[in-house]
Design an enzyme around this catalytic site. Structure first.
Site, PDB file in Angstrom:
ATOM      1  N   ASN A  13     104.325  26.910  43.665  1.00 25.13           N
ATOM      2  CA  ASN A  13     103.462  27.724  42.814  1.00 25.13           C
ATOM      3  C   ASN A  13     103.199  29.042  43.539  1.00 25.13           C
ATOM      4  O   ASN A  13     102.396  29.098  44.456  1.00 25.13           O
ATOM      5  CB  ASN A  13     102.144  26.991  42.534  1.00 25.13           C
ATOM      6  CG  ASN A  13     101.176  27.838  41.719  1.00 25.13           C
ATOM      7  OD1 ASN A  13     101.557  28.835  41.109  1.00 25.13           O
ATOM      8  ND2 ASN A  13      99.915  27.442  41.705  1.00 25.13           N
ATOM      9  N   LYS A  15     101.801  31.674  42.492  1.00 30.36           N
ATOM     10  CA  LYS A  15     100.564  32.359  42.090  1.00 30.36           C
ATOM     11  C   LYS A  15     100.873  33.846  41.855  1.00 30.36           C
ATOM     12  O   LYS A  15     101.900  34.157  41.267  1.00 30.36           O
ATOM     13  CB  LYS A  15      99.463  32.112  43.111  1.00 30.36           C
ATOM     14  CG  LYS A  15      99.266  30.611  43.371  1.00 30.36           C
ATOM     15  CD  LYS A  15      98.059  30.281  44.202  1.00 30.36           C
ATOM     16  CE  LYS A  15      97.975  28.778  44.417  1.00 30.36           C
ATOM     17  NZ  LYS A  15      96.764  28.375  45.144  1.00 30.36           N
ATOM     18  N   HIS A  99      95.545  24.212  36.283  1.00 23.88           N
ATOM     19  CA  HIS A  99      95.350  24.443  37.720  1.00 23.88           C
ATOM     20  C   HIS A  99      93.880  24.745  37.990  1.00 23.88           C
ATOM     21  O   HIS A  99      93.190  25.361  37.176  1.00 23.88           O
ATOM     22  CB  HIS A  99      96.231  25.595  38.194  1.00 23.88           C
ATOM     23  CG  HIS A  99      96.296  25.725  39.676  1.00 23.88           C
ATOM     24  ND1 HIS A  99      95.311  26.347  40.420  1.00 23.88           N
ATOM     25  CD2 HIS A  99      97.234  25.304  40.575  1.00 23.88           C
ATOM     26  CE1 HIS A  99      95.637  26.309  41.697  1.00 23.88           C
ATOM     27  NE2 HIS A  99      96.788  25.680  41.817  1.00 23.88           N
ATOM     28  N   GLU A 101      92.417  26.856  39.737  1.00 25.09           N
ATOM     29  CA  GLU A 101      92.050  28.277  39.685  1.00 25.09           C
ATOM     30  C   GLU A 101      91.900  28.749  38.249  1.00 25.09           C
ATOM     31  O   GLU A 101      91.057  29.601  37.959  1.00 25.09           O
ATOM     32  CB  GLU A 101      93.095  29.103  40.437  1.00 25.09           C
ATOM     33  CG  GLU A 101      93.044  28.860  41.934  1.00 25.09           C
ATOM     34  CD  GLU A 101      94.311  29.267  42.671  1.00 25.09           C
ATOM     35  OE1 GLU A 101      94.334  29.100  43.908  1.00 25.09           O
ATOM     36  OE2 GLU A 101      95.275  29.730  42.026  1.00 25.09           O
ATOM     37  N   GLU A 171      95.280  17.627  42.692  1.00 20.48           N
ATOM     38  CA  GLU A 171      94.948  18.709  43.618  1.00 20.48           C
ATOM     39  C   GLU A 171      93.440  18.761  43.813  1.00 20.48           C
ATOM     40  O   GLU A 171      92.724  19.345  43.001  1.00 20.48           O
ATOM     41  CB  GLU A 171      95.478  20.051  43.115  1.00 20.48           C
ATOM     42  CG  GLU A 171      95.243  20.349  41.640  1.00 20.48           C
ATOM     43  CD  GLU A 171      95.252  21.835  41.360  1.00 20.48           C
ATOM     44  OE1 GLU A 171      95.977  22.562  42.033  1.00 20.48           O
ATOM     45  OE2 GLU A 171      94.494  22.253  40.467  1.00 20.48           O
ATOM     46  N   GLY A 177      93.927  26.258  48.889  1.00 20.87           N
ATOM     47  CA  GLY A 177      93.813  27.537  49.582  1.00 20.87           C
ATOM     48  C   GLY A 177      92.784  27.567  50.687  1.00 20.87           C
ATOM     49  O   GLY A 177      92.416  28.627  51.189  1.00 20.87           O
ATOM     50  N   SER A 217      97.238  21.911  49.503  1.00 18.82           N
ATOM     51  CA  SER A 217      97.643  22.448  50.805  1.00 18.82           C
ATOM     52  C   SER A 217      98.675  21.571  51.516  1.00 18.82           C
ATOM     53  O   SER A 217      98.602  21.353  52.722  1.00 18.82           O
ATOM     54  CB  SER A 217      96.416  22.664  51.716  1.00 18.82           C
ATOM     55  OG  SER A 217      95.565  23.643  51.172  1.00 18.82           O
TER      56      SER A 217
END
Length: 257
Positions: A13, A15, A99, A101, A171, A177, A217
């Site tokens: 990914n 991003k 996701h 985010e 996740e 992150g 991660s």
């Protein structure tokens, strides 16, 4: 991983990173390495503007190109959005949905995730459905309840014959992150619960065929241990997918399980 019943997927990914030329160069460098990935599928989920270049660069290889988001409507007055039909027409095979985010920054709800999943399947895309808990939820010991509900809601209306196109990525939000990673045992525990939800909804045979990834991660140093877990069927890789060398080593770790 259990290669007897399901495929391993290593998905990057990117991003909001890498321009068009960087995307081409990355794929050129990855081609010979991906060719050796006998036991896993390789996916690169790139920014929207890089999709045409990435699809062209990956043509004739084992690398599939994915998108990082989609809209649930096929067309209409949705400024700034991209439909699943547009993605499919561009050559996209996978799309990340839900996701953390997107849930955090764009207030995407479980109900909205479900709409996107149904739209993706309608247009022949393979949704990578992200689920996971916050640190507060884990501290309050509600992780498994939260993940169960996220999976059930995301799959509402998904038929048994469609499930084979679905991938789920656990996740933990507290590991996105941040440099923190769930232990291999924590990741496997949640992935096992996800598979139990699938078993309850669709039966044991269908559940054991779904690839469930870990997406918090994963990197070169922890990939091998995570991928050795029976219910961790690959990774949704963030930062470690931006450099060919590190991404290739994770693919190699998947190939050696």
């Amino acid at each position: 991983m259990n290669l007897r019943y399901r495929k391993t997927i290593i998905a990057g990914n990117w991003k909001m990173n890498l321009n068009e030329e960087e995307a081409r160069q990355f794929i050129r460098q990855l081609k010979p390495l991906a060719a050796e990935a006998r036991w896993c599928d390789v996916v690169l989920c790139v920014p929207f503007l890089q999709i045409p270049a990435a699809v062209k660069a990956a043509r004739g290889t084992k690398i599939a190109i994915g998108a990082q988001n989609c809209h649930y409507e096929p067309k209409g007055a949705y400024t700034g959005e991209i439909s699943c039909g547009m993605l499919a027409e561009a050559g996209v095979k996978y799309v990340i949905i839900g996701h953390s985010e997107r849930r955090r920054d764009s207030n995407e709800s479980d109900a909205l995730v479900n709409k996107k999943v149904l739209a993706a399947l309608q247009f022949g895309l393979r949704p990578i459905i992200c689920v996971g808990e916050t640190l507060e939820m884990r501290d309050n010991d509600v992780t498994l309840d939260v993940v169960r509900m996220q999976v059930k809601t995301a799959l509402r209306g998904v038929m048994l014959e469609q499930l084979r196109r679905v991938t789920i990525a656990y996740e933990p939000i507290w590991a996105i992150g941040t440099g923190y990673t769930a232990t291999a045992q924590q990741a496997n525990e949640v992935n096992s619960v996800i598979r139990q939800v699938l078993r309850d909804l669709y039966g044991a045979r269908a559940a054991r065929a779904v690839s469930i990834l870990y997406g918090g991660s994963m990197n070169v140093s922890n990939a091998r241990e995570l991928l050795a877990q029976p219910d961790v069927d690959g990774g949704l890789i963030g930062g470690a997918s931006l450099k060919t060398e590190s991404f290739a080593k994770i693919i190699e770790a998947a190939n050696q399980q």
